[in-house]
Every structure is written in C-alpha cells, then in structure tokens.
Design a protein around this motif. Structure first.
Motif, mmCIF file in Angstrom:
data_model
loop_
_atom_site.group_PDB
_atom_site.id
_atom_site.type_symbol
_atom_site.label_atom_id
_atom_site.label_comp_id
_atom_site.label_asym_id
_atom_site.label_seq_id
_atom_site.Cartn_x
_atom_site.Cartn_y
_atom_site.Cartn_z
ATOM 1 N N SER A 188 6.994 -2.818 -1.246
ATOM 2 C CA SER A 188 6.271 -2.062 -2.236
ATOM 3 C C SER A 188 4.886 -1.822 -2.006
ATOM 4 O O SER A 188 4.288 -0.840 -2.479
ATOM 5 N N ALA A 189 4.266 -2.588 -1.367
ATOM 6 C CA ALA A 189 2.916 -2.423 -0.983
ATOM 7 C C ALA A 189 2.656 -1.145 -0.123
ATOM 8 O O ALA A 189 1.842 -0.479 -0.284
ATOM 9 N N LEU A 190 3.563 -1.009 0.637
ATOM 10 C CA LEU A 190 3.469 0.206 1.675
ATOM 11 C C LEU A 190 3.632 1.393 0.822
ATOM 12 O O LEU A 190 3.079 2.501 1.129
ATOM 13 N N ARG A 191 4.644 1.362 0.061
ATOM 14 C CA ARG A 191 5.038 2.413 -0.958
ATOM 15 C C ARG A 191 3.926 2.896 -1.737
ATOM 16 O O ARG A 191 3.442 3.830 -2.006
ATOM 17 N N ALA A 192 3.130 1.918 -2.326
ATOM 18 C CA ALA A 192 1.962 1.991 -3.287
ATOM 19 C C ALA A 192 0.638 2.653 -2.218
ATOM 20 O O ALA A 192 0.052 3.788 -2.890
ATOM 21 N N ALA A 193 0.665 2.332 -1.009
ATOM 22 C CA ALA A 193 -0.343 2.683 -0.254
ATOM 23 C C ALA A 193 0.021 4.168 0.231
ATOM 24 O O ALA A 193 -0.964 5.283 0.236
ATOM 25 N N LEU A 194 1.030 4.459 0.517
ATOM 26 C CA LEU A 194 1.700 5.936 0.729
ATOM 27 C C LEU A 194 1.380 6.652 -0.234
ATOM 28 O O LEU A 194 1.021 7.741 -0.144
ATOM 29 N N ALA A 195 1.832 6.541 -1.667
ATOM 30 C CA ALA A 195 1.403 7.128 -2.696
ATOM 31 C C ALA A 195 0.035 7.465 -2.776
ATOM 32 O O ALA A 195 -0.539 8.556 -3.279
ATOM 33 N N THR A 196 -0.690 6.552 -2.511
ATOM 34 C CA THR A 196 -2.171 6.681 -2.919
ATOM 35 C C THR A 196 -2.852 7.467 -1.926
ATOM 36 O O THR A 196 -3.515 8.624 -2.196
ATOM 37 N N GLU A 197 -2.451 7.233 -0.588
ATOM 38 C CA GLU A 197 -3.069 8.120 0.450
ATOM 39 C C GLU A 197 -2.451 9.605 0.460
ATOM 40 O O GLU A 197 -3.212 10.530 0.819
ATOM 41 N N GLY A 198 -1.285 9.511 0.059
ATOM 42 C CA GLY A 198 -0.803 11.013 -0.126
ATOM 43 C C GLY A 198 -1.368 11.964 -1.323
ATOM 44 O O GLY A 198 -1.540 12.806 -1.044
ATOM 45 N N ARG A 199 -1.643 11.447 -2.268
ATOM 46 C CA ARG A 199 -2.408 11.698 -3.459
ATOM 47 C C ARG A 199 -3.880 12.425 -2.991
ATOM 48 O O ARG A 199 -4.253 13.412 -3.079
ATOM 49 N N LYS A 200 -4.619 11.355 -2.174
ATOM 50 C CA LYS A 200 -5.655 11.767 -1.289
ATOM 51 C C LYS A 200 -5.710 12.807 -0.735
ATOM 52 O O LYS A 200 -6.729 13.891 -0.663
ATOM 53 N N ALA A 201 -4.591 12.776 0.234
ATOM 54 C CA ALA A 201 -4.518 13.927 1.435
ATOM 55 C C ALA A 201 -4.427 15.412 0.535
ATOM 56 O O ALA A 201 -4.708 16.446 0.779
ATOM 57 N N ILE A 202 -3.419 15.142 -0.669
ATOM 58 C CA ILE A 202 -3.261 16.457 -1.092
ATOM 59 C C ILE A 202 -4.355 17.027 -1.820
ATOM 60 O O ILE A 202 -4.709 18.392 -1.762
ATOM 61 N N SER A 203 -5.177 16.148 -2.392
ATOM 62 C CA SER A 203 -6.346 16.505 -3.182
ATOM 63 C C SER A 203 -7.581 17.037 -2.251
ATOM 64 O O SER A 203 -8.629 17.415 -2.638
#
Length: 253
Positions: A2-17
């Motif tokens: 769950s920690a990795l999923r949360a980190a992926l979601a956050t870093e993915g949003r950062k990369a997209i923006s």
C-alpha cells in the motif's frame, strides 16, 4: 504494498504535471526528427563528408535509410535527455528543499525513490513510443508512404532502444542522490555519454553494457542475446545503490 501504491500515485501525479518532463520529451522528439530529416536531405544532395561518416547507411534509400539514421541518432542522443528527466525526478527533492518533508511521511524513503524509478521507466517507454510515431510521421511526410513489412520491425525498435538507453542512464539517480541536486545527475548523464562514445571509438564491443544498445540498434545481428542481457545489470546495481542511499539518507550530511 500500500505504501508503494501511494508513492506511485504521488510521483505519477508529479510527473504528469511536470513541465520539465513535457518540455524534455517535446524537445527530444522534435530535435531527433529534425536531425533525421536534415541528414536525409544532405544524403540526397550527395554530401561527400556526410557520406563518409555514415558508411554503409549512405547507400540506403527510403525507409531503410530513415530508420538506420534514426537508430544512430536515438542511440547517441537520448541519453542526456533521459538523464535530465531522471535527475529532475530524484534531485528535485533536494533542489526544492522538499526532502525534509519526506522524513515526516509514513512511507519509507526507499519506497519513494523506488516509485520515482518506476515512473522514470514508464516515461522512457512513452518517449520511445513518441519517437516511433514521429519517425512514422516523418517518413510519410517525406513521401515514403506506409512502411513495408520489413520496415515495421526497425521502426518499432525505437521503443526498446529508448528503454535500453534509459536503463543504462540509471546511475544518474545515484549521482543526484549523492550530490543532493540536479547538476550532479545531469553531469553524470553527459559523462555516461562520453564514456560510451569513447568505448565505441576504441572498439570495446557489445560486452560493454553502455554501448550494447547502440550497437544493437544499428546492427541487431552484431549483438548476442547474452551481451544484451548485461544491460539490466546497470539499473539493478545502481538502482539498488540509490535505494540504499535513500534508506540511509540523513539531513545533516
């Protein structure tokens, strides 16, 4: 997990923006396309100096010529661009001072940087797909028409080539961590490119992982599966060192 999923979601949003990744991708695709178009134009004009540098490629025409030139430019030119993107993904936390806030999160720091590396891998796949689409569009605009069956393979090779070059650029993440900023990572990307060029000039061969992707792209038959299999050793080693560095990261040094 769950920690990795949360980190992926956050870093993915950062990369997209992130404008850095968008601009890097756009400039890379445009510059590679422009260089390929320029070299093809010079080949049609019969430039003797260019002909001598291109070697057997100078005798090709149509899609084979375009794809051979594109492979050479991609193999040599995408390393700095991908390195800039990776350096930003990892080094921005230090450059922007947000690294201190990561120590207060319940997500382990090594998990955060692992998510950054996964996002970087996804980005390299997208860059490869964009380069593949750009080469297809360029060939059609030039008047080559749709690629014949023999050309689809070399055209699609742009994607794994970009991924392989992206993998050998992984030391950039470790350098950005140790140097705590963007410039050490960018300098490492340039250094890797210089080392690869020197090794290629001295004829080190495909057993050297840094130049194996370029040799494979130019002449797939000259690189064995065992030689190409050595390429993932670089992200395994330096990705592991990056995870370890973030796990042991301290704010006072």
């Amino acid at each position: 997990m769950s920690a990795l999923r949360a980190a992926l979601a956050t870093e993915g949003r950062k990369a997209i923006s992130a404008r850095v990744l968008r601009w890097t991708t756009g400039l890379l695709v445009v510059s590679v396309t422009a260089l390929v178009a320029g070299i093809l134009a010079a080949m049609n004009l019969g430039d003797p100096q260019l002909t001598a540098k291109l070697g057997p490629v100078a005798d090709l025409e149509g899609w084979p010529a375009l794809l051979a030139v594109a492979a050479q430019i991609t193999a040599a030119g995408v390393m700095p661009a991908l390195g800039i993107g990776l350096s930003w993904l990892v080094g921005r936390e230090f450059a922007e001072g947000t690294i201190t806030g990561l120590f207060a999160l319940p997500v382990p720091r090594w998990t955060i940087v692992l998510a950054k590396l996964v996002v970087y891998l996804v980005w390299t796949v997208l860059v490869g797909a964009a380069l593949c689409a750009a080469m297809l569009l360029l060939g059609m605009l030039i008047g080559f028409g749709m690629p014949d069956p023999a050309a689809w393979g070399p055209l699609a090779r742009q994607i794994p080539l970009t991924i392989l070059v992206g993998l050998v650029a992984t030391p950039v993440a470790w350098a950005a961590t140790l140097g705590r900023g963007l410039l050490p990572g960018i300098a490492t990307a340039i250094g890797l490119l210089v080392i690869a060029q020197v090794m290629a000039f001295t004829g080190s061969g495909a057993w050297f992982p840094l130049i194996a992707p370029a040799l494979w792209a130019i002449d797939p038959g000259s690189v064995t599966a065992a030689q190409l299999a050595l390429v993932p050793s670089i992200p395994v080693v330096f990705g592991g060192l990056t995870l370890l560095a973030w796990h042991r990261l301290q704010l006072d040094r």
